[in-house]
Design an enzyme around this catalytic site. Structure first.
Site, short mmCIF file in Angstrom:
data_model
loop_
_atom_site.label_atom_id
_atom_site.label_comp_id
_atom_site.label_asym_id
_atom_site.label_seq_id
_atom_site.Cartn_x
_atom_site.Cartn_y
_atom_site.Cartn_z
N LYS A 22 1.00 -1.34 0.43
CA LYS A 22 0.21 0.29 0.30
C LYS A 22 1.03 1.66 -0.57
CE LYS A 22 -2.45 0.85 3.54
NZ LYS A 22 -1.81 2.30 4.29
N SER A 23 1.96 0.82 0.73
CA SER A 23 3.19 2.26 0.91
C SER A 23 3.54 2.70 -0.14
CB SER A 23 3.77 2.30 2.11
OG SER A 23 3.24 2.00 3.67
N GLY A 69 -5.47 7.34 5.78
CA GLY A 69 -4.84 8.61 6.32
C GLY A 69 -3.84 8.88 5.33
N ASP A 291 3.95 0.15 12.71
CA ASP A 291 2.81 -0.53 12.01
C ASP A 291 2.97 -2.05 12.79
OD1 ASP A 291 1.87 1.23 11.20
OD2 ASP A 291 2.20 1.27 8.46
#
Length: 408
Positions: A22-23, A69, A291
């Site tokens: 995702k990052s 976010g 995380d």
């Protein structure tokens, strides 16, 4: 959706294809919007990446990114550069409680026109896009690396590039390095010396394809499952030994908890070490990989290993206050746990309380972190569909390695 979780065999075997990071995906999506000749393969299928894609493609003047976010931070910077366009960027009720003032102020310094629709320092934001001058700016580095990455991603499109000074201790350095490495990969020159980052103006790159590495955060739940199992061998793809993701530190951390990792081609193979002598306790500074704190804390509780985790100050401004949430839910299961504003301290104990319902607080990582504990005790996961935020295939993949989930 409330799911009852168990694992009858207590052994995990299987081969899984994990979705792209995702990052990495969200960074490349923004760069693709700035450089249309960029093609992306193995993109994340997470809710967050779909939110990012939709926001970049829609012509609406009201953009709602819900719980995403990363998208909120990155898009704030992106739309500030979109000359002639005015939008309102908003999100969920929780998103509207997550601060963004530090980033907005930095963008204003380099020429952005951004105002607050409700509370000062928080979304929703009204953004009037314009050509930004760029130049010299400073930013506190100890709050969220996403603020820094948001500025770095738009830097090549600023009139004067960007000369960014980071103030204080740098949080989540690997995510900043990931952003710079992706810029380098597409052909943008960057310089990072000490606490200063310089990126020159560069409006054009060559047409190219970038392949997203699979997500290490998603892999963390499989590391945990292997550690908590009686026997296990799980193969995951696609991963690189020279990963840009800070969460690849999982290899070293779970080695302490009886899990070996080896690379074969673009796969990693996780295996349970039989008759492994677990440590009485472990101490970890997770400032570079916050995380995975939830996963590690739950693994340690399931193994009866005490842990002291520090460097966790950013967890208080995530989807929920993750430290308080961990304290609440692990205590419910019988753990002796104490948290501060930046650390977690778990005593060694296996005083398991069975059949408890784990609240997820609209946080995908709360849901996923607790599932491997079903290798030790049956329990329930509330709002189990929250996992789609980052890992839509999570339940399918867990079932593939022996977990059973029954809707209550």
């Amino acid at each position: 959706m409330l799911l009852d979780i168990n694992h009858p065999s207590k052994e995990c075997f299987g081969t899984l294809n994990i979705t792209g990071s995702k990052s990495e995906t969200n960074r490349l999506l923004l760069l693709q919007a700035l450089y249309p000749g960029l093609e992306i393969k193995n993109s994340s299928n997470s809710d967050d990446s779909f939110a990012m894609t939709h926001a970049l493609q829609t012509e609406s003047n009201l953009i709602d990114i819900h719980h995403a976010g990363t998208a909120m931070r990155f898009l704030t910077a992106f739309f500030a550069t979109q000359e002639g366009r005015e939008i309102v960027l908003t999100g969920s009720s929780r998103m509207q409680e997550r601060p963004i003032g530090v980033l907005v102020e930095a963008l204003r310094v380099i020429g952005a026109d951004i105002s607050y629709e409700k509370s000062e320092g928080y979304p929703p934001l009204r953004i009037k896009g314009k050509s930004l001058k760029g130049g010299t700016v400073s930013l506190p580095a100890n709050i969220s690396s996403q603020y820094i990455s948001a500025l770095l991603l738009i830097a090549p499109h600023l009139e004067n590039g960007l000369d960014l000074t980071l103030e204080g201790e740098i949080t989540s350095l690997p995510y900043i390095q990931m952003t710079l490495s992706l810029l380098n990969r597409i052909g943008v020159r960057t310089e990072f010396k000490g606490k200063n980052i310089v990126i020159d103006k560069q409006r054009v790159i060559s047409d190219q394809t970038q392949v997203v590495e699979s997500d290490w955060s998603s892999a963390s739940y499989h590391f945990s499952a292997v550690a908590l199992s009686n026997d296990a061998k799980v193969t995951l793809s696609s991963y690189r030994e020279d990963s840009l993701q800070g969460d690849s530190v999982l290899i070293d951390i779970y080695k302490k908890l009886g899990v070996t990792t080896r690379f074969e081609s673009d796969h990693i193979i996780l295996e349970k070490v039989k008759d492994f002598n677990l440590p009485e306790s472990i101490e970890l500074d997770l400032v570079k990989a916050p995380d995975i704190a939830q996963t590690i804390a739950v693994s340690c509780y399931g193994l009866g290993v005490a842990c002291d985790l520090t460097g966790l100050h950013t967890l208080k401004i995530k989807e929920t206050d993750r430290l308080v949430a961990l304290e609440n839910e692990l205590s419910k299961l019988g753990a002796s746990i104490r948290v501060t504003d930046e650390s977690l301290h778990l005593s060694a104990s296996q005083n398991f309380k069975k059949n408890q319902t784990i609240k997820t607080y609209s946080d995908h990582r709360m849901a996923m972190a607790f599932v491997p504990l079903a290798l030790k005790i049956n329990h329930q996961i509330a709002d189990a569909d929250v996992v789609t935020k980052s890992y839509p295939d999570f339940w399918k993949d867990m079932q593939a390695i022996g977990f059973e989930s029954l809707e209550k």
